[in-house]
Design a protein around this motif. Structure first.
Motif, short mmCIF file in Angstrom:
data_model
loop_
_atom_site.label_atom_id
_atom_site.label_comp_id
_atom_site.label_asym_id
_atom_site.label_seq_id
_atom_site.Cartn_x
_atom_site.Cartn_y
_atom_site.Cartn_z
N LEU A 135 41.67 49.62 -43.81
CA LEU A 135 41.26 49.10 -42.59
C LEU A 135 42.36 48.17 -42.09
O LEU A 135 42.48 48.07 -40.94
CB LEU A 135 39.99 48.10 -43.08
N TYR A 136 43.33 47.74 -42.87
CA TYR A 136 44.31 46.77 -42.25
C TYR A 136 45.22 47.92 -41.60
O TYR A 136 45.70 47.25 -40.52
CB TYR A 136 45.23 46.18 -43.65
N GLY A 137 45.52 48.83 -41.95
CA GLY A 137 46.38 49.77 -41.17
C GLY A 137 45.66 50.23 -39.92
O GLY A 137 46.35 50.48 -38.73
N MET A 138 44.45 50.53 -40.03
CA MET A 138 43.48 50.91 -38.87
C MET A 138 43.64 49.70 -37.72
O MET A 138 43.95 50.10 -36.41
CB MET A 138 41.90 51.00 -39.12
N LEU A 139 43.56 48.42 -38.31
CA LEU A 139 43.50 47.52 -37.38
C LEU A 139 44.89 46.89 -36.82
O LEU A 139 45.24 46.66 -35.56
CB LEU A 139 43.03 45.96 -37.93
N LYS A 140 45.89 47.25 -37.55
CA LYS A 140 47.41 47.20 -37.13
C LYS A 140 47.66 48.16 -35.77
O LYS A 140 48.29 47.58 -35.04
CB LYS A 140 48.16 47.40 -38.39
N ASP A 143 45.12 46.66 -32.74
CA ASP A 143 45.19 45.23 -32.57
C ASP A 143 46.53 44.54 -33.17
O ASP A 143 46.05 43.54 -33.76
CB ASP A 143 43.81 44.36 -32.69
N PRO A 144 47.48 44.92 -32.94
CA PRO A 144 48.82 44.35 -33.60
C PRO A 144 48.80 42.90 -33.37
O PRO A 144 49.40 42.16 -34.17
CB PRO A 144 49.90 45.44 -33.23
N GLU A 145 48.57 42.37 -32.23
CA GLU A 145 48.60 40.94 -31.81
C GLU A 145 47.54 40.11 -32.75
O GLU A 145 47.95 39.14 -33.45
CB GLU A 145 48.17 40.81 -30.43
N TYR A 146 46.35 40.45 -33.32
CA TYR A 146 45.57 40.04 -33.99
C TYR A 146 46.05 39.90 -35.31
O TYR A 146 46.04 38.94 -36.33
CB TYR A 146 44.14 40.46 -34.07
N ILE A 159 37.38 42.79 -41.06
CA ILE A 159 36.18 43.53 -40.86
C ILE A 159 35.50 42.86 -39.48
O ILE A 159 34.88 44.13 -38.60
CB ILE A 159 34.96 43.45 -42.04
N ARG A 160 35.62 41.92 -39.30
CA ARG A 160 34.92 41.33 -38.16
C ARG A 160 35.68 41.70 -36.82
O ARG A 160 34.97 42.21 -35.66
CB ARG A 160 35.01 39.95 -37.97
N ALA A 161 36.95 42.00 -36.88
CA ALA A 161 37.72 42.52 -35.76
C ALA A 161 37.57 43.91 -35.51
O ALA A 161 37.34 44.40 -34.18
CB ALA A 161 39.33 42.18 -36.13
N LEU A 162 37.47 44.72 -36.45
CA LEU A 162 36.99 46.00 -36.41
C LEU A 162 35.41 46.45 -35.90
O LEU A 162 35.29 47.22 -35.16
CB LEU A 162 37.18 46.78 -37.58
N ASP A 163 34.91 45.56 -36.66
CA ASP A 163 33.16 45.60 -35.89
C ASP A 163 33.07 45.04 -34.42
O ASP A 163 32.60 45.89 -33.77
CB ASP A 163 32.36 44.69 -36.74
N PRO A 171 40.20 45.39 -28.15
CA PRO A 171 40.75 44.57 -29.13
C PRO A 171 40.30 43.28 -29.47
O PRO A 171 39.84 42.49 -28.44
CB PRO A 171 42.08 44.56 -28.92
N PHE A 172 40.29 42.85 -30.74
CA PHE A 172 39.51 41.47 -31.12
C PHE A 172 40.37 40.47 -30.38
O PHE A 172 39.73 39.36 -29.75
CB PHE A 172 39.61 41.15 -32.27
N SER A 173 41.54 40.38 -30.12
CA SER A 173 42.41 39.55 -29.71
C SER A 173 42.19 39.35 -28.23
O SER A 173 42.68 38.44 -27.34
CB SER A 173 44.18 39.94 -30.09
#
Length: 302
Positions: A135-140, A143-146, A159-163, A171-173
């Motif tokens: 999940l970390y790789g997916m979020l990276k 949304d690299p900024e977050y 999890i929250r950011a991906l949700d 992107p969550f950011s």
């Protein structure tokens, strides 16, 4: 007037904040993402009982360890506290180093969707199957900024950011940054700065002091009380390393060195983030005493 005092961990914010709060006859709101939790005292460098008696503090030991928190929730609490404080004081005084908490005061977040339980279940299942690194790789990628803002590989935040991304496609950011960040005319921001090597020395000394004051016993008492090791509140520098020591995965020497290394990296990320904000009035903590910095702040306010 809203006053914000920020700076990297171990910069000396607590001492200066107490002097200023007494001089301004106001309270302090902690803008720290972990001091709000009960039982996390030594590892979060929470003000001592004596300091808490001297000046009223908000957002200290407020939440149970099992409760989840966020910068957005902090923002909502802070808005209520400001109204309460301004009934009897001319200034609201925030002190902290958590970048998103500070940013929420300067530029309130846009509304974002509530958690989607179906999405969260899918993400948790993926963690079980592939590990949090997946999940970390997916979020990276999304949304690299977050990723840059996060304090380590924080499962709950990932999890929250991906949700949010799954629900909105954004992107969550993007919910945190809309346009240029500038404080309003009633907000002034001060920051403590140190030469990097001296700050790192202060961090190393602080970590050694935490061990001497009983950080290991603090973590052990939390686990002995039945609190799970994977709580969001415990996913914090200092606590995770001591948990590994107590689980006999690391020696104490290795755990302490890891705390120092992770804390130095965190301080570096904090300073990198603050450098983006040209509205900070910097105080040279290496050249000035706490009393001198207090006078500098008061002169700016007048």
């Amino acid at each position: 007037m809203r006053i914000i005092l920020l700076g990297p961990t171990a910069a000396g914010k607590t001492k200066l904040s107490l002097l200023l709060a007494e001089e301004l006859n106001t309270s302090i709101i902690s803008a720290d993402s972990r001091q709000c939790y009960q039982h996390l005292n030594i590892g979060t460098a929470k003000p001592s009982p004596q300091e808490l008696e001297k000046v009223a503090h908000y957002n200290i030991s407020l939440l149970d360890l099992e409760e989840e928190d966020s910068a957005m929730e902090f923002q909502k609490r802070a808005a209520k506290w400001e109204k309460e404080i301004l009934k009897n004081a001319d200034h609201v005084f925030y002190v902290g180093g958590s970048t998103l908490h500070i940013q929420s005061l300067i530029q309130p977040f846009n509304d974002m969707p509530e958690a989607n339980e179906e999405n969260i279940a899918k993400l948790e299942n993926r963690i079980d199957a592939e590990g949090i690194e997946s999940l970390y790789g997916m979020l990276k990628e999304i949304d690299p900024e977050y990723i840059h803002k996060m304090d380590g590989m924080n499962t709950q935040r990932i999890i929250r950011a991906l949700d949010v991304w799954m629900q909105t496609g954004k992107p969550f950011s993007s919910f945190h940054n809309q346009g240029e960040i500038q404080p309003d005319k009633d907000t002034i921001v001060f920051g403590l700065k140190w030469p990097r090597e001296k700050l790192y020395d202060r961090i190393n000394e602080r970590v050694d002091g935490m061990i001497e004051r009983g950080l290991i016993e603090e973590v052990k008492s939390i686990l002995d009380a039945g609190h799970p090791k994977d709580l969001q509140s415990l996913n914090t520098v200092g606590y995770q390393e001591i948990i590994k020591y107590l689980d006999r995965k690391w020696t104490l020497e290795k755990a302490v060195e890891k705390i120092k290394t992770s804390t130095r990296r965190y301080a570096k990320r904090q300073m990198t983030w603050y450098k983006r904000w040209d509205f900070i009035h910097w105080l040279d903590a290496d050249e000035m005493s706490a009393e001198e910095m207090k006078e500098e702040v008061l002169n700016r306010l007048n």
